[in-house]
Design a protein around this motif. Structure first.
Motif, PDB file in Angstrom:
ATOM      1  N   PHE A 104      -0.966  -1.824  -4.399  1.00  0.00           N
ATOM      2  CA  PHE A 104      -0.253  -2.096  -5.639  1.00  0.00           C
ATOM      3  C   PHE A 104       0.434  -3.453  -5.575  1.00  0.00           C
ATOM      4  O   PHE A 104       0.491  -4.093  -4.534  1.00  0.00           O
ATOM      5  CB  PHE A 104       0.749  -0.982  -5.954  1.00  0.00           C
ATOM      6  CG  PHE A 104       1.859  -0.794  -4.953  1.00  0.00           C
ATOM      7  CD1 PHE A 104       3.078  -1.441  -5.104  1.00  0.00           C
ATOM      8  CD2 PHE A 104       1.699   0.038  -3.856  1.00  0.00           C
ATOM      9  CE1 PHE A 104       4.115  -1.263  -4.193  1.00  0.00           C
ATOM     10  CE2 PHE A 104       2.728   0.223  -2.935  1.00  0.00           C
ATOM     11  CZ  PHE A 104       3.938  -0.433  -3.106  1.00  0.00           C
TER      12      PHE A 104
ATOM     13  N   PRO B 167       3.007   4.614  -5.781  1.00  0.00           N
ATOM     14  CA  PRO B 167       1.871   5.502  -6.010  1.00  0.00           C
ATOM     15  C   PRO B 167       1.957   6.762  -5.146  1.00  0.00           C
ATOM     16  O   PRO B 167       2.294   6.695  -3.970  1.00  0.00           O
ATOM     17  CB  PRO B 167       0.664   4.654  -5.608  1.00  0.00           C
ATOM     18  CG  PRO B 167       1.139   3.242  -5.739  1.00  0.00           C
ATOM     19  CD  PRO B 167       2.591   3.272  -5.379  1.00  0.00           C
TER      20      PRO B 167
ATOM     21  N   VAL C 130      -3.284   3.677  -1.896  1.00  0.00           N
ATOM     22  CA  VAL C 130      -3.415   2.919  -3.141  1.00  0.00           C
ATOM     23  C   VAL C 130      -2.672   1.590  -2.986  1.00  0.00           C
ATOM     24  O   VAL C 130      -1.485   1.565  -2.685  1.00  0.00           O
ATOM     25  CB  VAL C 130      -2.835   3.705  -4.340  1.00  0.00           C
ATOM     26  CG1 VAL C 130      -2.820   2.852  -5.604  1.00  0.00           C
ATOM     27  CG2 VAL C 130      -3.612   4.984  -4.563  1.00  0.00           C
TER      28      VAL C 130
ATOM     29  N   PRO D  89       0.514   3.527 -11.661  1.00  0.00           N
ATOM     30  CA  PRO D  89       0.002   4.531 -10.728  1.00  0.00           C
ATOM     31  C   PRO D  89       0.486   5.929 -11.073  1.00  0.00           C
ATOM     32  O   PRO D  89       1.476   6.100 -11.789  1.00  0.00           O
ATOM     33  CB  PRO D  89       0.598   4.088  -9.384  1.00  0.00           C
ATOM     34  CG  PRO D  89       1.883   3.431  -9.761  1.00  0.00           C
ATOM     35  CD  PRO D  89       1.606   2.742 -11.083  1.00  0.00           C
TER      36      PRO D  89
ATOM     37  N   THR E 220       0.839  -1.192   0.000  1.00  0.00           N
ATOM     38  CA  THR E 220       0.000   0.000   0.000  1.00  0.00           C
ATOM     39  C   THR E 220       0.874   1.241   0.000  1.00  0.00           C
ATOM     40  O   THR E 220       1.959   1.239   0.599  1.00  0.00           O
ATOM     41  CB  THR E 220      -0.976   0.026   1.193  1.00  0.00           C
ATOM     42  OG1 THR E 220      -1.760   1.214   1.136  1.00  0.00           O
ATOM     43  CG2 THR E 220      -0.247  -0.053   2.523  1.00  0.00           C
ATOM     44  N   SER E 221       0.416   2.300  -0.659  1.00  0.00           N
ATOM     45  CA  SER E 221       1.210   3.515  -0.779  1.00  0.00           C
ATOM     46  C   SER E 221       1.382   4.244   0.545  1.00  0.00           C
ATOM     47  O   SER E 221       2.205   5.141   0.654  1.00  0.00           O
ATOM     48  CB  SER E 221       0.587   4.450  -1.814  1.00  0.00           C
ATOM     49  OG  SER E 221      -0.724   4.800  -1.419  1.00  0.00           O
TER      50      SER E 221
ATOM     51  N   LYS F  83      -6.045  -2.223  -8.125  1.00  0.00           N
ATOM     52  CA  LYS F  83      -7.434  -2.028  -8.542  1.00  0.00           C
ATOM     53  C   LYS F  83      -7.693  -2.361 -10.003  1.00  0.00           C
ATOM     54  O   LYS F  83      -8.644  -3.053 -10.344  1.00  0.00           O
ATOM     55  CB  LYS F  83      -7.855  -0.587  -8.257  1.00  0.00           C
ATOM     56  CG  LYS F  83      -9.268  -0.260  -8.628  1.00  0.00           C
ATOM     57  CD  LYS F  83      -9.591   1.177  -8.303  1.00  0.00           C
ATOM     58  CE  LYS F  83     -10.993   1.534  -8.727  1.00  0.00           C
ATOM     59  NZ  LYS F  83     -11.293   2.946  -8.469  1.00  0.00           N
TER      60      LYS F  83
ATOM     61  N   TYR G  67       2.355  -1.679 -10.334  1.00  0.00           N
ATOM     62  CA  TYR G  67       1.025  -1.545 -10.945  1.00  0.00           C
ATOM     63  C   TYR G  67      -0.032  -1.426  -9.858  1.00  0.00           C
ATOM     64  O   TYR G  67       0.100  -2.045  -8.801  1.00  0.00           O
ATOM     65  CB  TYR G  67       0.684  -2.776 -11.801  1.00  0.00           C
ATOM     66  CG  TYR G  67       1.511  -2.891 -13.049  1.00  0.00           C
ATOM     67  CD1 TYR G  67       1.134  -2.227 -14.211  1.00  0.00           C
ATOM     68  CD2 TYR G  67       2.672  -3.648 -13.063  1.00  0.00           C
ATOM     69  CE1 TYR G  67       1.903  -2.325 -15.354  1.00  0.00           C
ATOM     70  CE2 TYR G  67       3.442  -3.754 -14.217  1.00  0.00           C
ATOM     71  CZ  TYR G  67       3.051  -3.094 -15.346  1.00  0.00           C
ATOM     72  OH  TYR G  67       3.817  -3.189 -16.483  1.00  0.00           O
ATOM     73  N   LYS G  68      -1.102  -0.664 -10.134  1.00  0.00           N
ATOM     74  CA  LYS G  68      -2.201  -0.535  -9.175  1.00  0.00           C
ATOM     75  C   LYS G  68      -2.984  -1.847  -9.093  1.00  0.00           C
ATOM     76  O   LYS G  68      -3.286  -2.453 -10.126  1.00  0.00           O
ATOM     77  CB  LYS G  68      -3.151   0.600  -9.579  1.00  0.00           C
ATOM     78  CG  LYS G  68      -2.522   1.963  -9.448  1.00  0.00           C
ATOM     79  CD  LYS G  68      -3.533   3.085  -9.591  1.00  0.00           C
ATOM     80  CE  LYS G  68      -4.118   3.150 -10.981  1.00  0.00           C
ATOM     81  NZ  LYS G  68      -4.965   4.325 -11.196  1.00  0.00           N
TER      82      LYS G  68
END
Length: 157
Positions: free
Chosen positions: A117, A110, A115, A64, A24-25, A59, A56-57
């Motif tokens: 990732f 990110p 966010v 990102p 996580t960012s 989601k 990469y994200k």
């Protein structure tokens, strides 16, 4: 094809949790790249191949948004990476760039808080060293050592 490229991924860091928690960012991570990734005699790819690690994200699998639109990847042999005294490369994955005197290399994470990732390693032109296969002369070669990602805690060295 495995002869052309391999794309192993990593969804969460090693060690700090009993249940896998995505990157996580809102946290920083340390990626340790073994010295053999930089030594021309032990590379797991055939020239002109190369390797890269990209963020990469989670989601939607897109790149990102990053600080100053920095591309969220590190790679060899085209981008110089500073090794530590053991020859390994220490990389911090975080949203902000590192100070000039930092002993670490930077992989842009990110920029937006919260966010999730994942990371993708790409190896183009892999050879037997990637998998630990016997070489043409019959000598076994140990597999290439994968990078290790852990959560980075301030003050760690």
């Amino acid at each position: 094809k495995l002869e052309q490229c391999v794309y192993p991924g990593s969804d969460y860091p090693e060690g700090r949790a009993t249940v896998p928690i995505p990157y996580t960012s809102s946290k920083k991570y340390k990626l340790t790249i073994p010295a053999q990734w930089l030594d021309p005699s032990t590379l797991p790819y055939v020239t002109p191949g190369f390797w890269s690690i990209t963020v990469y994200k989670h989601k939607d699998g897109t790149l990102p948004d990053t600080y100053n639109n920095a591309y969220p990847t590190i790679y060899q042999p085209f981008k110089p990476l500073r090794p530590d005294s053991n020859g390994d490369v220490q990389v911090l994955i975080q949203s902000k760039p590192l100070s000039v005197d930092s002993p670490y290399n930077w992989l842009p994470g990110p920029e937006d808080s919260g966010v999730d990732f994942y990371l993708i390693l790409r190896v183009y032109g892999p050879n037997g060293k990637m998998y630990g296969k016997d070489q043409p002369d019959g000598e076994p070669v140990p597999p290439w050592t994968a990078p290790i990602v852990t959560e980075y805690l301030e003050g760690e060295e």
